[in-house]
Design an enzyme around this catalytic site. Structure first.
Site, PDB file in Angstrom:
ATOM      1  CB  SER A  43      -0.892   0.015   1.235  1.00 40.09           C
ATOM      2  OG  SER A  43      -1.541  -1.220   1.373  1.00 40.09           O
TER       3      SER A  43
HETATM    4  C1  LIG Z   1      -3.230  -4.017  -0.078  1.00 40.96           C
HETATM    5  S1  LIG Z   1      -2.793  -5.686   0.036  1.00 40.96           S
HETATM    6  C2  LIG Z   1      -1.988  -5.808   1.601  1.00 40.96           C
HETATM    7  C3  LIG Z   1      -0.751  -5.006   1.804  1.00 40.96           C
HETATM    8  C4  LIG Z   1       0.104  -5.554   2.914  1.00 40.96           C
HETATM    9  N1  LIG Z   1      -0.441  -5.288   4.227  1.00 40.96           N
HETATM   10  C5  LIG Z   1       1.538  -5.108   2.782  1.00 40.96           C
HETATM   11  O1  LIG Z   1       2.053  -4.439   3.697  1.00 40.96           O
HETATM   12  O2  LIG Z   1       2.155  -5.430   1.767  1.00 40.96           O
HETATM   13  C6  LIG Z   1      -4.320  -6.506   0.447  1.00 40.96           C
HETATM   14  C7  LIG Z   1      -4.140  -7.974   0.714  1.00 40.96           C
HETATM   15  O3  LIG Z   1      -5.350  -8.500   1.238  1.00 40.96           O
HETATM   16  C8  LIG Z   1      -5.401  -9.854   0.848  1.00 40.96           C
HETATM   17  N2  LIG Z   1      -6.762 -10.363   1.032  1.00 40.96           N
HETATM   18  C9  LIG Z   1      -7.857 -10.134   0.282  1.00 40.96           C
HETATM   19  N3  LIG Z   1      -8.922 -10.789   0.783  1.00 40.96           N
HETATM   20  C10 LIG Z   1      -8.489 -11.445   1.884  1.00 40.96           C
HETATM   21  C11 LIG Z   1      -9.118 -12.290   2.835  1.00 40.96           C
HETATM   22  N4  LIG Z   1     -10.412 -12.590   2.771  1.00 40.96           N
HETATM   23  N5  LIG Z   1      -8.367 -12.786   3.838  1.00 40.96           N
HETATM   24  C12 LIG Z   1      -7.041 -12.512   3.943  1.00 40.96           C
HETATM   25  N6  LIG Z   1      -6.396 -11.707   3.068  1.00 40.96           N
HETATM   26  C13 LIG Z   1      -7.106 -11.186   2.057  1.00 40.96           C
HETATM   27  C14 LIG Z   1      -4.936  -9.814  -0.589  1.00 40.96           C
HETATM   28  O4  LIG Z   1      -4.535 -11.073  -1.063  1.00 40.96           O
HETATM   29  C15 LIG Z   1      -3.818  -8.787  -0.506  1.00 40.96           C
HETATM   30  O5  LIG Z   1      -2.577  -9.411  -0.337  1.00 40.96           O
END
Ligand SMILES: C[S@@+](CC[C@H](N)C(=O)[O-])C[C@H]1O[C@@H](n2cnc3c(N)ncnc32)[C@H](O)[C@@H]1O
Length: 398
Positions: A53
């Site tokens: 992000s």
């Molecule tokens: C914006 S990214 C996260 C960025 C991360 N916190 C970083 O520092 O790199 C959003 C993440 O949420 C995950 N995601 C989406 N739906 C999800 C779910 N139901 N449970 C767990 N993770 C999920 C996606 O696979 C993605 O990797």
């Protein structure tokens, strides 16, 4: 980030200084990685489904989380692992951080990045975050880094009394990062900030419908619920020369994509997100009017709010210049109609003026209460009530 007010505490500043972002984005050059940009790391159907992000919003959310040493924290959306490393740095060796992602490949990468960064004490698991992670519960803090449409029972149950839940919450496709405090029988917001995240996937994905208006990468609209959308008619409408009408109102870009967009979303059920994501040259040539643009790695997203008609749509627009990082610049807002019914054009015009006359309510002054479904709620007459699957949200001071 400190000068801009995103980083406010010594703990968050120290964490950003201590954890090297380039370790978590090995394919991005060091010159690029230390800029205030998001970097998509995984795509599906031409849209990003994982990213690191934008550091500014990471800082805002970490401040909202108000972490203390030795706390137990659950992060939903491990992605690259970078945010989990920052959290681990703040809670220190006496704390415990669990981060989960829904995709096994992302979990494997996050584990590897965390090991390379020497970030011990982060437990990375593959799970659907909608269920929380009961194995590590209860948590003092829960943070989501994907946007949620609702607050699932697990997040409420796995949070300690007085604990905080910080999540990008979708209020009819306008996202706000909300810090909630857990009370005995409900959650009460303590801070709200504008944000934009990719949606949660899995069993608790919201009822968002993304309707493509041409072959990807092309314009699309995102709406909640099952209203009929004539994508062929809309796609034809976008090929016509639009009619542009000035509103006579000027606003900052932040106001237009935050407060005004939320106003339209809460006041008009025909309101939707109108957007395009792709190569900058494609985005720049597209019919989507400009309200806000983000760079995400080599890609670009341009978005506005629109009201959907039967055969056309009408959207907010502004000229280029006066970007989010120049928060004081005022830009004239106009309304762009692609074969929209005249009534729809007048409605959008009236909504913009009503927003202005209501004093352009600040999104950071929003108060949101979240009650588990079935609890009796007595909102004030000015409040907006949003019924979700698991919770009733009461949005006030807007
Ligand atoms: C914006 S990214 C996260 C960025 C991360 N916190 C970083 O520092 O790199 C959003 C993440 O949420 C995950 N995601 C989406 N739906 C999800 C779910 N139901 N449970 C767990 N993770 C999920 C996606 O696979 C993605 O990797």
């Amino acid at each position: 980030m400190k000068a801009a007010g995103y980083v406010r505490s010594a703990a968050v500043e120290a964490a950003f200084r201590a954890v090297p972002r380039h370790v978590f984005l090995p394919d991005v050059t060091v010159a690029e990685v230390y800029t205030d940009r998001a970097f998509p790391t995984k795509h599906a159907d031409g849209k990003p489904i994982s990213s690191s992000s934008q550091p500014a919003i990471m800082a805002i959310m970490l401040e909202q989380l108000a972490l203390q040493p030795d706390q137990r924290v659950l992060e939903i959306g491990a992605g690259t692992g970078y945010n989990a490393a920052l959290i681990a740095q703040i809670v220190g060796p006496g704390g415990h951080v669990v981060t989960i992602d829904i995709d096994e490949d992302l979990v494997a990468q996050a584990r590897q990045h965390l090991a390379t960064a020497g970030s011990d004490g982060v437990d990375v698991r593959c799970a659907d975050g909608g269920y929380g992670y009961p194995g590590g519960a209860p948590y003092d803090r829960i943070i989501l880094t994907a946007s949620a449409w609702d607050i699932t029972p697990a997040w409420f149950e796995q949070l300690t009394l007085g604990g905080r839940l910080v999540l990008p919450l979708s209020l009819r496709q306008v996202q706000q990062s909300v810090a909630f405090e857990r009370h005995q029988d409900h959650l009460e917001s303590v801070s709200v900030a504008d944000c934009g995240f990719m949606p949660l996937r899995g069993d608790f994905a919201g009822p968002q419908r993304v309707v493509a208006l041409s072959q990807p990468p092309g314009p699309f609209v995102a709406v909640e619920g099952d209203r009929p959308i004539d994508s062929n008619a809309l796609s034809e409408a976008l090929k016509t020369t639009p009619m542009e009408v000035p509103t006579g109102i000027t606003a900052t870009v932040g106001q237009a994509c935050g407060s005004l967009s939320l106003w339209l979303a809460l006041e008009d059920p025909d309101s939707c997100l109108f957007s395009i994501y792709g190569d900058p040259s494609v985005v720049d040539r597209s019919a989507v009017p400009l309200v806000v643009e983000w760079s995400a790695g080599d890609m670009k997203q341009r978005s506005t709010r629109a009201l959907l008609g039967k055969k056309g749509l009408v959207a907010l627009s502004r000229p280029p210049g006066g970007e989010l990082d120049r928060p004081e610049d005022l830009v004239p807002l106009s309304i762009v109609s692609f074969r929209a019914e005249p009534e729809l054009v007048q409605r959008l015009q009236a909504l913009v003026i009503a927003w202005h006359e209501a004093g352009r309510p600040r999104t950071d002054a929003l108060q949101i209460s979240a009650y588990p479904k079935g609890k009796s709620v007595a909102p004030s007459p000015e409040a907006r009530v949003l019924e979700k699957r698991w919770t009733t949200l009461v949005v006030s001071r807007f």
